[in-house]
Design an enzyme around this catalytic site. Structure first.
Site, PDB file in Angstrom:
ATOM      1  N   ARG A 150       0.870  -1.173   0.000  1.00  0.00           N
ATOM      2  CA  ARG A 150       0.000   0.000   0.000  1.00  0.00           C
ATOM      3  C   ARG A 150       0.912   1.229   0.000  1.00  0.00           C
ATOM      4  O   ARG A 150       2.050   1.176   0.480  1.00  0.00           O
ATOM      5  CB  ARG A 150      -0.889   0.032   1.243  1.00  0.00           C
ATOM      6  CG  ARG A 150      -1.826  -1.171   1.395  1.00  0.00           C
ATOM      7  CD  ARG A 150      -2.620  -1.045   2.685  1.00  0.00           C
ATOM      8  NE  ARG A 150      -3.568  -2.140   2.854  1.00  0.00           N
ATOM      9  CZ  ARG A 150      -3.329  -3.249   3.572  1.00  0.00           C
ATOM     10  NH1 ARG A 150      -2.159  -3.379   4.209  1.00  0.00           N
ATOM     11  NH2 ARG A 150      -4.234  -4.197   3.672  1.00  0.00           N
ATOM     12  N   LYS A 174      -2.411  -2.043   7.873  1.00  0.00           N
ATOM     13  CA  LYS A 174      -3.586  -1.484   8.538  1.00  0.00           C
ATOM     14  C   LYS A 174      -3.673  -1.982   9.978  1.00  0.00           C
ATOM     15  O   LYS A 174      -3.390  -3.137  10.266  1.00  0.00           O
ATOM     16  CB  LYS A 174      -4.859  -1.885   7.781  1.00  0.00           C
ATOM     17  CG  LYS A 174      -5.037  -1.137   6.460  1.00  0.00           C
ATOM     18  CD  LYS A 174      -6.365  -1.485   5.827  1.00  0.00           C
ATOM     19  CE  LYS A 174      -6.612  -0.682   4.567  1.00  0.00           C
ATOM     20  NZ  LYS A 174      -7.895  -1.019   3.934  1.00  0.00           N
ATOM     21  N   HIS A 246      -1.994   2.243  -5.882  1.00  0.00           N
ATOM     22  CA  HIS A 246      -2.710   1.004  -5.592  1.00  0.00           C
ATOM     23  C   HIS A 246      -2.828   0.108  -6.830  1.00  0.00           C
ATOM     24  O   HIS A 246      -3.001  -1.104  -6.700  1.00  0.00           O
ATOM     25  CB  HIS A 246      -4.105   1.326  -5.042  1.00  0.00           C
ATOM     26  CG  HIS A 246      -4.508   0.453  -3.900  1.00  0.00           C
ATOM     27  ND1 HIS A 246      -3.858   0.473  -2.682  1.00  0.00           N
ATOM     28  CD2 HIS A 246      -5.479  -0.488  -3.777  1.00  0.00           C
ATOM     29  CE1 HIS A 246      -4.429  -0.397  -1.866  1.00  0.00           C
ATOM     30  NE2 HIS A 246      -5.405  -1.003  -2.506  1.00  0.00           N
ATOM     31  N   ARG A 249      -0.289  -2.515  -6.712  1.00  0.00           N
ATOM     32  CA  ARG A 249      -0.655  -3.571  -5.745  1.00  0.00           C
ATOM     33  C   ARG A 249      -1.631  -4.547  -6.400  1.00  0.00           C
ATOM     34  O   ARG A 249      -1.485  -5.761  -6.281  1.00  0.00           O
ATOM     35  CB  ARG A 249      -1.271  -2.907  -4.510  1.00  0.00           C
ATOM     36  CG  ARG A 249      -1.748  -3.861  -3.415  1.00  0.00           C
ATOM     37  CD  ARG A 249      -2.123  -3.016  -2.193  1.00  0.00           C
ATOM     38  NE  ARG A 249      -2.974  -3.701  -1.254  1.00  0.00           N
ATOM     39  CZ  ARG A 249      -2.531  -4.484  -0.267  1.00  0.00           C
ATOM     40  NH1 ARG A 249      -1.235  -4.708  -0.128  1.00  0.00           N
ATOM     41  NH2 ARG A 249      -3.368  -5.053   0.585  1.00  0.00           N
ATOM     42  N   HIS A 272      -4.425  -9.097   3.745  1.00  0.00           N
ATOM     43  CA  HIS A 272      -5.892  -9.098   3.823  1.00  0.00           C
ATOM     44  C   HIS A 272      -6.347  -9.925   5.017  1.00  0.00           C
ATOM     45  O   HIS A 272      -5.868 -11.045   5.216  1.00  0.00           O
ATOM     46  CB  HIS A 272      -6.501  -9.706   2.550  1.00  0.00           C
ATOM     47  CG  HIS A 272      -6.402  -8.813   1.350  1.00  0.00           C
ATOM     48  ND1 HIS A 272      -6.539  -9.280   0.063  1.00  0.00           N
ATOM     49  CD2 HIS A 272      -6.181  -7.474   1.250  1.00  0.00           C
ATOM     50  CE1 HIS A 272      -6.403  -8.269  -0.780  1.00  0.00           C
ATOM     51  NE2 HIS A 272      -6.188  -7.169  -0.088  1.00  0.00           N
ATOM     52  N   TYR A 281      -9.222 -11.237  -7.138  1.00  0.00           N
ATOM     53  CA  TYR A 281      -8.195 -11.414  -8.178  1.00  0.00           C
ATOM     54  C   TYR A 281      -8.425 -12.672  -9.001  1.00  0.00           C
ATOM     55  O   TYR A 281      -7.911 -12.776 -10.116  1.00  0.00           O
ATOM     56  CB  TYR A 281      -6.802 -11.394  -7.553  1.00  0.00           C
ATOM     57  CG  TYR A 281      -6.526 -10.063  -6.905  1.00  0.00           C
ATOM     58  CD1 TYR A 281      -6.313  -8.925  -7.679  1.00  0.00           C
ATOM     59  CD2 TYR A 281      -6.544  -9.917  -5.521  1.00  0.00           C
ATOM     60  CE1 TYR A 281      -6.113  -7.682  -7.094  1.00  0.00           C
ATOM     61  CE2 TYR A 281      -6.333  -8.677  -4.931  1.00  0.00           C
ATOM     62  CZ  TYR A 281      -6.124  -7.568  -5.721  1.00  0.00           C
ATOM     63  OH  TYR A 281      -5.935  -6.342  -5.139  1.00  0.00           O
TER      64      TYR A 281
END
Length: 300
Positions: A150, A174, A246, A249, A272, A281
């Site tokens: 990120r 995160k 992004h 990514r 994630h 994806y």
């Protein structure tokens, strides 16, 4: 507790999100913004927080519809209110949660834009390596694409978290969650060049000694600066796609899945929490296969 004192309640909620949930500053701001909208509605309608019912929540959502909010915004608001009332039940022993049976609108899942390998090569080739910033920018692109970071993880990347001898880097994602990510030979090569030949000539501002990527004034690069670097490169090669940090990514993950990588491994590398987020994806991969059939099959 005075349930008409929204200022104190929101301060407590902010502390709860920060320390109990470990959320990022951006996420906390989004939750507090949602609660502030609900506060306006409650004050306009003389509602005290501990007397709010499900009907009041539904009327609040109907009131918001007058402002033509999108399904995405409505869904986020419902999520924010659910978290807020869960906090009230935990911290202030609310008996009922008026958001319990609320259903968020179903959202159409938008597939992220990805770059082809050729487009990534074009962007990298467009970088002017005659300047120190050029070598830095090339390293930035190699790491964004080679590690799937990120932009917030890139600008806070630390020298002390580079383990290049064993081909790993450590990032803080995160919610301050750390993870190890493999780093490939291309990215390692350019990272070493930048660290050994460019960065030592920068006069570093105090507090930035451990930050990898610096601007000319010796401070950490901002997220906006990374956006501008990428936008300029896209303009140079005449790329028609709208791209951002992004996008690299997404491209990292998509190319791994296309190449047959295990979805759980991709999930770990991206950081994630849910495999469902990573599964998008696989849809990109199916779209790619469909485009191949459309392009090359005589009956398509």
């Amino acid at each position: 507790m005075d349930f008409e004192n929204w200022s104190d309640i929101k301060k407590e909620f902010e502390q709860f999100l920060k320390f109990e949930r470990g959320l990022s500053i951006n996420s906390i701001d989004a939750y507090l913004n949602d609660v502030s909208k609900f506060q306006i509605y409650c004050e306009d309608n003389h509602l005290v927080l501990n007397t709010v019912t499900r009907k009041n929540i539904q009327e609040f959502l109907a009131w918001l519809q007058e402002f033509n909010i999108s399904p995405f915004t409505q869904s986020r608001l419902i999520s924010g209110l659910k978290t807020f009332f869960s906090f009230l039940m935990i911290e202030h022993e609310f008996v009922n949660n008026p958001t319990d049976l609320l259903q968020a609108p179903r959202l159409a899942r938008k597939l992220p834009s990805v770059l082809s390998i050729h487009e990534i090569d074009q962007l990298i080739s467009a970088i002017d390596l005659t300047s120190p910033e050029g070598e830095r920018n090339k390293t930035i692109i190699e790491i964004l694409y080679g590690c799937g970071l990120r932009v917030s993880e890139l600008v806070t990347l630390k020298i002390s978290n580079l383990f290049l001898d064993v081909e790993f880097i450590k990032v803080e994602g995160k919610g301050s969650k750390e993870r190890l990510i493999p780093i490939g030979q291309h990215a390692i090569k350019h990272l070493r060049i930048y660290l050994e030949t460019v960065r030592p000539h920068i006069k570093i501002k105090g507090g930035n000694e451990d930050i990898v990527f610096l601007n000319r004034r010796g401070a950490a690069l901002s997220r906006v600066m990374i956006f501008l670097i990428i936008k300029e490169l896209a303009s140079k090669i005449g790329l028609q796609k709208t791209i951002s940090p992004h996008t690299f990514r997404h491209s990292f993950a998509s190319h791994l899945v296309e190449g047959g990588a295990d979805l759980r491994a991709v999930q770990d590398m991206l950081g994630h929490e849910s495999i469902t987020t990573t599964e998008i994806y696989t849809h990109i991969d199916r779209d790619y296969l469909h485009s191949i059939i459309t392009q090359y099959h005589p009956r398509s």
